[in-house]
Write a protein that holds these residues in place. Structure first.
Motif: not given
Length: 216
Positions: A117-133, A139-143, A149-150, A171-173
């Motif tokens: 779910g952490a990956a989904a949250a980060l992709v959604a944040a990337a798609e909604r930069p003006d709304l997600v603060g 314990g996420g898989r942000p990779d 991510l960028g 997570n370090e990566q």
């Protein structure tokens, strides 16, 4: 803290998703949760974290990103829990609904993601930069967010158990790939699910501090 709870259905394209809203008396922000694979909005860990956020005057949205029919398929095949594009699209639709319907008032929006779910949250944040603060990953898989991510502009806190060595490396990566404010906090003595005494409480308080600091 006086908290009002209600169950709602949120349109996410064609499907309608069931969510539990926890609304403090005077919310200063709202946090939508994206749980990990094989879990649900009733996850005791996420519910416990949500209650700590409520104590900090943060509203919470605990939601199932898959419909019951999809969940039944996923229980057999495990194919949808790793469909990050699908999950992120659903989460972005929930962010849009929160911004449009304002069930918590005109407050800033954060995302809390666990495991996949952490990956989904980060992709959604990337798609909604003006709304997600702000974003917090437990314990996420942000990779699994890949190139998204960028594009994340929201300040991001990555929380990982000290005994979850492979996930620490991932997570370090991810921290290196995130262009904006990104902090990695390793919780000593914790495994992937933060089942050890006191570790989930530390996660919840770290998350509450992050959201109240960055959701403005």
């Amino acid at each position: 803290m006086d908290v009002r709870s209600s169950e709602v259905t949120i349109p996410a394209g064609e499907p309608r998703l069931t969510a539990d809203l926890l609304v403090p008396a005077e919310p200063v922000g709202v946090v939508a949760f994206a749980h990990g694979s094989g879990s649900s909005r009733h996850s005791p860990r996420n519910v416990a974290v949500a209650h700590v956020l409520n104590d900090s005057a943060l509203g919470t949205v605990l939601v199932d990103l898959l419909t019951p029919a999809e969940d039944a398929v996923d229980a057999r095949t495990a194919e949808l829990r790793f469909d990050i594009g699908l999950l992120a699209g659903r989460l972005a639709a929930i962010v849009d609904w929160l911004a449009a319907e304002r069930p918590f008032g005109p407050v800033p929006i954060g995302l809390f993601g666990a495991s996949t779910g952490a990956a989904a949250a980060l992709v959604a944040a990337a798609e909604r930069p003006d709304l997600v603060g702000a974003v917090v990953s437990r314990g996420g898989r942000p990779d699994l967010a890949g190139p998204a991510l960028g594009k994340v502009r929201a300040p991001t806190l990555l929380l990982v158990g000290g005994l979850d060595e492979q996930v620490i490396t991932l997570n370090e990566q991810a921290q290196d790939a995130l262009p904006e404010t990104a902090e990695l906090t390793v919780v000593p003595g914790a495994t992937h699910l933060f089942e050890e005494p006191g570790t989930l409480e530390q996660v919840a308080h770290e998350a509450a501090t992050w959201f109240t600091t960055h959701l403005r």
